[in-house]
Scaffold this motif. Structure first.
Motif, PDB file in Angstrom:
ATOM      1  N   ARG A  23       0.726   4.267  -1.469  1.00 52.75           N
ATOM      2  CA  ARG A  23       1.063   5.702  -1.493  1.00 52.75           C
ATOM      3  C   ARG A  23       1.100   6.289  -2.898  1.00 52.75           C
ATOM      4  NH1 ARG A  23       5.978   5.868   2.871  1.00 52.75           N
ATOM      5  NH2 ARG A  23       4.740   5.077   4.613  1.00 52.75           N
ATOM      6  N   SER A  24       1.501   5.483  -3.865  1.00 50.75           N
ATOM      7  CA  SER A  24       1.572   5.995  -5.232  1.00 50.75           C
ATOM      8  C   SER A  24       0.248   5.853  -5.978  1.00 50.75           C
ATOM      9  CB  SER A  24       2.685   5.281  -6.001  1.00 50.75           C
ATOM     10  OG  SER A  24       2.379   3.911  -6.142  1.00 50.75           O
ATOM     11  N   GLY A  25      -0.761   5.292  -5.319  1.00 51.51           N
ATOM     12  CA  GLY A  25      -2.082   5.186  -5.930  1.00 51.51           C
ATOM     13  C   GLY A  25      -2.366   3.854  -6.587  1.00 51.51           C
ATOM     14  N   ALA A  26      -1.418   2.914  -6.538  1.00 47.51           N
ATOM     15  CA  ALA A  26      -1.643   1.597  -7.137  1.00 47.51           C
ATOM     16  C   ALA A  26      -2.642   0.805  -6.286  1.00 47.51           C
ATOM     17  CB  ALA A  26      -0.332   0.833  -7.243  1.00 47.51           C
ATOM     18  N   VAL A  27      -3.350  -0.098  -6.937  1.00 46.62           N
ATOM     19  CA  VAL A  27      -4.370  -0.894  -6.272  1.00 46.62           C
ATOM     20  C   VAL A  27      -3.704  -2.029  -5.494  1.00 46.62           C
ATOM     21  CG1 VAL A  27      -6.390  -2.351  -6.649  1.00 46.62           C
ATOM     22  CG2 VAL A  27      -6.027  -0.358  -8.080  1.00 46.62           C
ATOM     23  N   ARG A  28      -4.097  -2.193  -4.242  1.00 54.52           N
ATOM     24  CA  ARG A  28      -3.633  -3.304  -3.409  1.00 54.52           C
ATOM     25  C   ARG A  28      -4.761  -4.321  -3.299  1.00 54.52           C
ATOM     26  NH1 ARG A  28      -2.369  -1.045   2.016  1.00 54.52           N
ATOM     27  NH2 ARG A  28      -2.019  -3.236   2.453  1.00 54.52           N
ATOM     28  N   THR A  29      -4.428  -5.600  -3.429  1.00 61.99           N
ATOM     29  CA  THR A  29      -5.434  -6.652  -3.322  1.00 61.99           C
ATOM     30  C   THR A  29      -4.983  -7.716  -2.331  1.00 61.99           C
ATOM     31  OG1 THR A  29      -4.471  -7.852  -5.205  1.00 61.99           O
ATOM     32  CG2 THR A  29      -6.287  -6.341  -5.682  1.00 61.99           C
ATOM     33  N   ALA A  30      -5.954  -8.462  -1.834  1.00 68.39           N
ATOM     34  CA  ALA A  30      -5.706  -9.545  -0.889  1.00 68.39           C
ATOM     35  C   ALA A  30      -6.166 -10.858  -1.524  1.00 68.39           C
ATOM     36  CB  ALA A  30      -6.459  -9.300   0.407  1.00 68.39           C
ATOM     37  N   TRP A  31      -5.527 -11.945  -1.126  1.00 69.08           N
ATOM     38  CA  TRP A  31      -5.886 -13.262  -1.651  1.00 69.08           C
ATOM     39  C   TRP A  31      -7.210 -13.768  -1.096  1.00 69.08           C
ATOM     40  CZ3 TRP A  31      -3.680 -15.293  -5.726  1.00 69.08           C
ATOM     41  CH2 TRP A  31      -2.379 -14.941  -6.039  1.00 69.08           C
ATOM     42  N   CYS A  32      -7.522 -13.400   0.154  1.00 69.05           N
ATOM     43  CA  CYS A  32      -8.726 -13.952   0.772  1.00 69.05           C
ATOM     44  C   CYS A  32      -9.562 -12.832   1.395  1.00 69.05           C
ATOM     45  CB  CYS A  32      -8.373 -15.002   1.821  1.00 69.05           C
ATOM     46  SG  CYS A  32      -7.436 -14.355   3.198  1.00 69.05           S
ATOM     47  N   ILE A  33     -10.758 -13.171   1.792  1.00 66.33           N
ATOM     48  CA  ILE A  33     -11.702 -12.198   2.336  1.00 66.33           C
ATOM     49  C   ILE A  33     -11.207 -11.597   3.649  1.00 66.33           C
ATOM     50  CG2 ILE A  33     -13.134 -13.877   3.582  1.00 66.33           C
ATOM     51  CD1 ILE A  33     -14.525 -10.968   1.564  1.00 66.33           C
ATOM     52  N   ALA A  34     -10.340 -12.310   4.364  1.00 68.89           N
ATOM     53  CA  ALA A  34      -9.825 -11.803   5.639  1.00 68.89           C
ATOM     54  C   ALA A  34      -9.022 -10.524   5.451  1.00 68.89           C
ATOM     55  CB  ALA A  34      -8.971 -12.865   6.326  1.00 68.89           C
ATOM     56  N   GLY A  35      -8.386 -10.348   4.312  1.00 64.50           N
ATOM     57  CA  GLY A  35      -7.597  -9.151   4.056  1.00 64.50           C
ATOM     58  C   GLY A  35      -8.338  -8.072   3.296  1.00 64.50           C
TER      59      GLY A  35
END
Length: 73
Positions: A23-35
């Protein structure tokens, strides 16, 4: 029974996969390709280009990887 294979693209940031912005514009990342958020590999890049420019503006170093999605319709 045959399975169809479709190519898609994912955005890597370092050793993690991009999955969105919070919501605040920060980047979200996932550990694996599934996410990871997958972008369809069509002729135009109208979906992935705004994401890449926003990541570069946030001083990230995005890399595009092509993945094969099996069983997709």
């Amino acid at each position: 029974m045959s399975t169809a294979a479709t190519t898609a693209r994912a955005v890597m940031i370092g050793d993690r996969f991009f999955c969105g912005f919070n919501r605040s514009g920060a980047v979200r990342t996932a550990w694996c390709i599934a996410g990871a958020r997958l972008f369809q590999a069509r002729g135009t890049d109208h979906e992935i280009d705004p994401v890449l420019s926003r990541l570069e503006k946030a001083r990230k170093r995005p890399a595009i990887v092509t993945v094969t999605v099996e069983g997709a319709r």
